[in-house]
Design an enzyme around this catalytic site. Structure first.
Site: not given
Ligand SMILES: *Cc1c(COP(=O)(O)O)cnc(C)c1O
Length: 466
Positions: A111-113
């Site tokens: 999810f960091k993207d």
């Protein structure tokens, strides 16, 4: 929109300043002067927007005059172009009223993207205008670093320094960081824990000389813009539930630094009809303990099967405290000083009961993580990463009856291949992008947890390039 620090000293910064600074000058975290409240009419109007359009609307509420309309549209359009899903964050059904939000279709499969891609495009735009160079330093428990390397590699006017805990991340996470071959990226393996890495970063930011000399900047979830961008998929998830019309939904969030969970709280404050944010931790359960007992006390970090959550200092909790203490920076400062000097603090009864209106929590052992991975594979053919399994597990335990809950799928199972394969006792498919990485040459420097050494590296390479 203007921003100030949770500790009160660093007032009236604009969006661009907040984007570029990791931590406020007084050691606090930046928060907006107020959180815009949307009415249900607006929220329902946005239901039919694309993910990019939704991003534009939500970011615009906070970005002031930092970008023109066309610049911001360009930023959001470019940010999600590398995602392998049309919806960006597709929602699937796990069981009855329990849904799963897949946040791992970006380029590094976590999810960091979402936020990192947007931030990188924003940096590129703002630095091009100012014609200045910035040095970004980030501590990572694995996924922030890989998302940052992917987003910032070869971005002009940016140097990126990543610190991860040596031998405490998965192999895939490591090669995602160490094989970029980009001149503007330097990766350090710190002999210590994530908290050691994070405390080096915090110390670098408290060195005012360094911060000014090299334009030091941070993209950890202490960066406000990450929180803001992550709040968008809570809206998107809500819109994807078809039969929710008269019900509020809860979100179960696998948590380490409290960034993603706080992003959910932000969405709720903006008016999204969220019931509870369920905070799900592994054995590193500082947040589960503070929600249950009111005592915030960091323990030593334990190594678990969910390494991205092996964290005992949940930095973004300070933002929640600030909000619940009615923006009383003095009170926040007092609690944080106590934490620094005594290693713990206690929130009073009133505050604790306020917290429990918005949050509930649970902690999951490695054994139950493995059991949950097996349960969903056997019953539904769905493979969960160990972090996502923790969120799903806590949701199953806490949510009763008709209530709708969405568990966040924070990473692709293949990122934690060894763990998932051991759990299921079989091999799992690995996306092509990851297969190619494993063959590449790695570049990394193993160091002791030494702030001065990192500072020196940043200074000297800055001097060389400037
Ligand atoms: C970073 C991360 C988390 C924890 O998110 P926080 O915002 O730090 O609470 C959970 N799962 C995965 C896979 C992560 O990469």
């Amino acid at each position: 929109m203007l921003y100030h620090s949770t500790r009160g000293l660093d007032g009236s910064k604009n969006f661009s300043e907040v984007l570029h600074s990791g931590l406020a000058g007084d050691g606090g975290l930046f928060v907006p002067k107020f959180i815009p409240k949307l009415n249900m009419e607006t929220i329902n109007e946005w239901r039919h927007l694309s993910y990019e359009e939704l991003s534009f609307e939500i970011i615009s509420l906070f970005s002031g005059d930092c970008f023109s309309k066309s610049e911001l549209i360009e930023i959001v359009n470019n940010s999600y172009s590398g995602f392998q899903s049309e919806l960006k964050s597709p929602l699937i059904k796990l069981e009855n009223n329990h849904y799963f939000l897949e946040l791992f279709h970006g380029p590094t499969l976590a999810f960091k993207d979402f936020a990192m891609q947007v931030i990188a495009k924003m940096f590129a735009k703002t630095l091009q205008k100012k014609n200045s160079i910035i040095n970004i330093v980030t501590a990572t428990s694995g996924d922030t670093g890989s998302a940052a390397v992917e987003a910032f590699k070869n971005v002009s006017n940016v140097n990126l320094y990543v610190l991860y805990p040596h031998e405490r991340i998965s192999r895939i996470q490591r090669v995602q960081m160490t094989t970029s071959n980009a001149k503007n990226v330097k990766v350090f393996a710190v002999k210590g824990t994530f908290d050691d890495c994070q405390s080096i970063v915090k110390r670098l930011f408290s060195d005012k000389g360094l911060v000014n000399d090299v334009n030091l900047s941070g993209v950890n979830s202490i960066n406000w813009v990450r929180i803001l961008v992550q709040s968008i998929y809570y809206f998107s998830a809500f819109y994807q539930i078809k039969d929710h019309s008269d019900r509020r939904v809860s979100f179960s969030v696998p948590t380490g630094n409290f960034g993603d969970a706080y992003a959910g709280y932000l969405a709720k404050k903006m008016g999204l009809p969220i019931n509870k944010i369920i905070v799900a931790t592994n054995k590193n359960d500082i947040l589960d303990r503070v929600f249950k007992t009111g005592i915030y006390k960091s323990d030593s970090v334990s190594k678990t099967l969910s390494p991205s959550m092996d964290i005992q200092v949940a930095s973004n909790f300070e933002r929640l405290l600030f909000d619940l203490l009615n923006n009383d920076a003095n009170e926040v400062g007092k609690l944080m000083n106590k934490l620094a000097s005594k290693g713990s603090f206690e929130v009073d009864k009133i505050l604790k009961s306020q917290i429990s209106k918005d949050f509930s929590s649970g902690a999951v052992t490695d054994k139950d993580t493995v059991a949950t991975i097996n349960q969903f594979f056997n019953a539904r053919g769905i493979t969960l990463c160990p972090h996502s399994a923790i969120g799903v597990r806590v949701a199953q335990h806490l949510v009763k009856g008709e209530e709708t809950v969405i568990s966040l799928g924070t990473a692709h199972p293949a990122k934690f291949k060894e763990t998932v394969e051991t759990a299921l006792d079989m091999t799992i498919p690995v996306p092509l992008v990851l297969k190619d990485l494993i063959k590449k040459q790695e570049s990394v420097k193993v160091i002791c947890p030494d702030t001065d050494l990192v500072a020196e590296e940043i200074r000297s390479s800055y001097l060389r390039t400037n």
